[in-house]
Design an enzyme around this catalytic site. Sequence first.
Site, PDB file in Angstrom:
ATOM      1  N   ILE A 166       0.827  -1.215   0.000  1.00  0.00           N
ATOM      2  CA  ILE A 166       0.000   0.000   0.000  1.00  0.00           C
ATOM      3  C   ILE A 166       0.857   1.259   0.000  1.00  0.00           C
ATOM      4  O   ILE A 166       0.393   2.343   0.341  1.00  0.00           O
ATOM      5  CB  ILE A 166      -1.009  -0.016   1.164  1.00  0.00           C
ATOM      6  CG1 ILE A 166      -0.308   0.022   2.529  1.00  0.00           C
ATOM      7  CG2 ILE A 166      -1.890  -1.259   1.069  1.00  0.00           C
ATOM      8  CD1 ILE A 166      -1.289   0.194   3.697  1.00  0.00           C
ATOM      9  N   GLY A 181       6.374  -0.150   0.958  1.00  0.00           N
ATOM     10  CA  GLY A 181       7.603  -0.845   0.563  1.00  0.00           C
ATOM     11  C   GLY A 181       7.560  -2.320   0.876  1.00  0.00           C
ATOM     12  O   GLY A 181       8.595  -2.994   0.885  1.00  0.00           O
ATOM     13  N   SER A 236      -3.550  -4.093   7.184  1.00  0.00           N
ATOM     14  CA  SER A 236      -3.870  -3.173   8.273  1.00  0.00           C
ATOM     15  C   SER A 236      -3.243  -3.745   9.528  1.00  0.00           C
ATOM     16  O   SER A 236      -2.734  -4.868   9.527  1.00  0.00           O
ATOM     17  CB  SER A 236      -5.381  -3.031   8.437  1.00  0.00           C
ATOM     18  OG  SER A 236      -5.935  -4.240   8.913  1.00  0.00           O
ATOM     19  N   SER A 282      -0.535  -2.877  10.812  1.00  0.00           N
ATOM     20  CA  SER A 282       0.933  -2.953  10.635  1.00  0.00           C
ATOM     21  C   SER A 282       1.362  -4.409  10.498  1.00  0.00           C
ATOM     22  O   SER A 282       2.330  -4.851  11.107  1.00  0.00           O
ATOM     23  CB  SER A 282       1.654  -2.310  11.838  1.00  0.00           C
ATOM     24  OG  SER A 282       1.120  -1.057  12.127  1.00  0.00           O
ATOM     25  N   ALA A 295      10.493 -10.326  12.716  1.00  0.00           N
ATOM     26  CA  ALA A 295      10.124  -8.953  12.360  1.00  0.00           C
ATOM     27  C   ALA A 295       8.675  -8.670  12.734  1.00  0.00           C
ATOM     28  O   ALA A 295       7.818  -9.547  12.636  1.00  0.00           O
ATOM     29  CB  ALA A 295      10.318  -8.736  10.857  1.00  0.00           C
ATOM     30  N   LYS A 296       8.426  -7.460  13.157  1.00  0.00           N
ATOM     31  CA  LYS A 296       7.059  -6.992  13.415  1.00  0.00           C
ATOM     32  C   LYS A 296       6.815  -5.713  12.627  1.00  0.00           C
ATOM     33  O   LYS A 296       7.723  -5.153  12.024  1.00  0.00           O
ATOM     34  CB  LYS A 296       6.865  -6.735  14.909  1.00  0.00           C
ATOM     35  CG  LYS A 296       6.982  -8.005  15.755  1.00  0.00           C
ATOM     36  CD  LYS A 296       6.670  -7.760  17.218  1.00  0.00           C
ATOM     37  CE  LYS A 296       7.731  -6.913  17.887  1.00  0.00           C
ATOM     38  NZ  LYS A 296       7.602  -6.892  19.358  1.00  0.00           N
ATOM     39  N   GLY A 297       5.563  -5.241  12.658  1.00  0.00           N
ATOM     40  CA  GLY A 297       5.193  -4.081  11.850  1.00  0.00           C
ATOM     41  C   GLY A 297       5.640  -2.771  12.469  1.00  0.00           C
ATOM     42  O   GLY A 297       5.835  -2.662  13.676  1.00  0.00           O
ATOM     43  N   GLY A 355       4.310   0.221  10.593  1.00  0.00           N
ATOM     44  CA  GLY A 355       3.538   1.185   9.807  1.00  0.00           C
ATOM     45  C   GLY A 355       2.806   2.213  10.643  1.00  0.00           C
ATOM     46  O   GLY A 355       2.862   3.407  10.374  1.00  0.00           O
ATOM     47  N   GLU A 356       2.113   1.756  11.657  1.00  0.00           N
ATOM     48  CA  GLU A 356       1.246   2.670  12.397  1.00  0.00           C
ATOM     49  C   GLU A 356       1.878   3.330  13.624  1.00  0.00           C
ATOM     50  O   GLU A 356       1.647   4.504  13.889  1.00  0.00           O
ATOM     51  CB  GLU A 356      -0.036   1.924  12.798  1.00  0.00           C
ATOM     52  CG  GLU A 356      -0.919   1.650  11.595  1.00  0.00           C
ATOM     53  CD  GLU A 356      -1.903   0.523  11.824  1.00  0.00           C
ATOM     54  OE1 GLU A 356      -3.048   0.815  12.178  1.00  0.00           O
ATOM     55  OE2 GLU A 356      -1.522  -0.647  11.650  1.00  0.00           O
TER      56      GLU A 356
END
Lengths: 762, 282
Positions: free
Chosen positions: A485, A488, A525, A527, A714-716, A718-719
């Site tokens: 989205i 990357g 969504s 992340s 790894a974790k998100g 994004g948010e």
Amino acid sequence: MPTPSGEQPQRLGVGSGELPRWEEGADLSIVGRAHPRVEGDAKVTGGAQYASDVRLPGQLYARVLRSPYAHARLTGLDTGRAAALPGVHAVLSSANAPEIAWYEDSLLFDRTLRFVGDEVAAVAAESEEIADDALRLIVDAYEPLPFVLDLDTALAPDAPKLRPSGNLNGEPTVYERGDLAAGLRDADVIVEETYVTQAALHNCLEPHGCTAAWDGDRLTLWSSTQSVFDVRQRVAEALGLPEHHVRVIKQHMGGGFGSKQIAWKQDVIAALLAKESGRPVQLMLDREAENLAVGNRNPTRQRVRLGAKRDGTLTAIAVDAAQQIGAHPVGGEGADVPAIYQNLYRCPNVRTEQRLVFTNTGPAVAFRAPGHVEAAFALEQAMDQLARALDLDPLELRRRNYADQDQAEGKPYTLPEALGRCYDLAADAFGWAGYQKPPAAGPKRRGVGLAAHDWAGGGGSPPGYAWVKWNADGSVDVVTGTQDIGTGARTGLTQVAAEELGLPMDRVALHLGDTANGPYAPVSSGSATQSTIGPAIRAAAADAKRQLFEAASEFLEAPPEAMTIRDGKIHVAGEPEDRATPVGDVTAQIAPTMIQGHGERGPNPEDKSVRTVGAQIVEVEVDTETGEVSVCRVVAAHDCGRIINPTLVDSQVIGGVTQGIGFALFEDRVVDAGTGVVLNANLEDYHVPTAADVPPIRNVHLNLPDREANPTGAKGIGEPPLIPTAPAIANAVYDAIGVRIRELPLSRRRVLDALATREAPR
Amino acid sequence: MFPNRFEYRRPGSLAEAVQILAENPDAKLLAGGHSLLPAMKLRLAAPSTLVDLSQIEGLRGIAANGALTIGALATYNQVHDSAAVRQAAPMLADTCGIVGDPQVRVRGTLGGSLAHADPAADLTAVVLALGGEVTVVGSGGERTIAADDLFVDLLTTSLAPEEIITEIRIPDLAGAKMAYEKHEHPASGYAVVGVAAVLAMGDGGTIRSARLAVTGATAKATRLSSAEAVLAGKTVRTETIAAAAAAAADGLEINGDLYASADYRRHLVGVLTRRALERATG
């Protein structure tokens, strides 16, 4: 999932849970590197295809007529002149559209309109100009109904009702642990304040929209969405089509921020217009429609109570939150405001109450870290106030109330030390301990502020799937149904595949964003894309690699378990380096037999809680004559487990902080009290931060693999970076001028007003 | 976001342009177009005819001979880059460097800004404080309008419908101190309030006369006559500047909008007056 006979279905491929972990310090050659975006060339040269770039033979362009009233019944609609305008090919409205259920209690084209911007009719024409002109020829008549536009009026006893059941969406949600009253009694100090947050607009650079094209009874939809599979399911359901007759494609996207996590009406309207006209139809929202009808961050009012002992130990946390969700329950409108109160700090006595309130305004929907952003503004300012009341360093107060487990779930965290490490990293990088304010010069005052965050997302949303296909020349195609989205994800996921396969990046092509060409992946969504699909891709790659080694065993006369792949060559343990065999030699040998790996993202751990945390520290300068707040610098430290690509992580942090600065200082949807019209549904009046507003942002890397979360660690990210920015800025403003502002945004006027009525520091 | 249909004309001479204006009373002149075209796209303006001035010779020159003469079609960038303007009226050169954004400054013109008379434009207040005047050509020939008489009301000037601004004249201001201070809208960049100050200096640091003008706060660019009266004949001192700033908003009819209330703007008029005077004299 049990089969009807009670047996487990045979699974093809590998579940991510079966993989060995990538431990801290593991010798990885591609994961962890700042690889440039694989789609970067396409984006900077304009080659990347967005929803609005689709051009098909005979394509039409659609526009939507929207309600001019905040609440009304449509009493008359004459589309005759619009339909007769040369170049117009289809007009849809409640008069001729099928009755498709929408928003729980409404229709695709409903005759009851509940906000300014609600869909009334749609036109498809040979150009956007003609479609625009056609809308002006539609004669629409309404019976205006009484309306409510904000929390106060909607909750008043005699308020006009949006629905027969009233203006509340369901019963209040209450969470309790311990004994709040006892906790407040035991407290030496109580902070009790009310905070107000505003409606912020997502303002994705690429607006919502899609292009719909039919081939017989099969529909292809290029939609700007965070979930090709959810859009397919919703559109198929609305149109009565089997899912395999709907194909949804999303290749590149100019942001979603949560507003594109659901299927909106235009996906179905475009399909219906295309059916009606017999031509492909593109329906992109313009900026005004974007800012009226497809989501916003819910305004909130939060009454917060904190109780603490003299030494800072929290004895009570309570919040009573009212959230303005707008006119319709769109799915995802109930942002999780209570979560951060329940978990960010260790406290035995907690009570949260949440009410979701309908108003005659555009529907709220998830907006980057929904609920947490709004809640952090309140909780983190209350904590700052408490620290000052106790004469404690705000960071020290947070350390004294450190939570090392998920108190709402009653489970330990997978990385209980992460937040403490973020505190250390941010404080050291900022110079928190030794910070000295510069001497006041003229009207400018400096201050520093800190805020922490917790985020329920980032851990991944299983299941999700990926396939690996090994080509005859040794190159690999990776296929998954997720979408990039704009974050990357394409690049980060390719890195995971290349790492596991032992191939250079340019020997791996990742294919995503197409329901017809990849297995299921969830909505992008929470992340969750990297942490959901990364492990699935790694599992598929491991499955393919195992098969390759088995095939190679015969040619190389070595057991599979003695083999590894590095830089595209198979190495056999004990053999000299120069005897390594290019992967393509094996795949060519077995061609046309194709090695295919299948991977599944296994479940998250059951006995532990996977979350993401972080902290930010900012320095601001306040002009006490104009009320202008300038952010001078931001230091951020966030836990996202193992960093797959530091550049992409930095980009997310810079983007999140930038949106946080906008939320803190500028962004505020203004609704006219007399009519419900949004007065700044554009980018000339509504300020989204630009490069000129953004100070140096330093992102300090924790890079601590979360080995228990998933096999990539790894974790998100994004948010979360948006969550602590606004409260950190508000705390810094207080530090600068000694005035606490509890309503967002911290506009210049509001800062001046606060200075004029300067309260005694508490 | 599409304009109504309109005729497009591109005359080669001023006489021809005046003729077209006379024949089409609701025609509009197109110079830079950065105010007009957005208004047309929003259908806030729907002229029957656009008269593109770009092919008319002789409207872009900048000349200094004591006084400064600037062709109406000189762009903000040309004015900003002009050594003659920087020498004669540095505030004008500086302001042309901060108007709008780079795209606006490449296309937008000084004459267009004055003729449009946007209540939040920068150049209206600057030219007013500089005591400028415009030369206009119409069916009745040529005449001169002082900036003091040019701005009539919101988006309204004293130009007759068929009149065209051809040049802007700034008087010889040798030795004057000047500065423009602006508080800009964070999104649009327009002046929430802007104050331009020009001080003609006499002997021994006294202010012989002062011209101050405000934009953004009022329906049109307006002289700050109360502040001017405070300053005239005084020496430059902190107290004098403070008194002028305190008086600056006196008698102004100040507008509010969804970004800034009238009270907030009134406050900013004082703050920016002081800052403009401090910078001009600093």
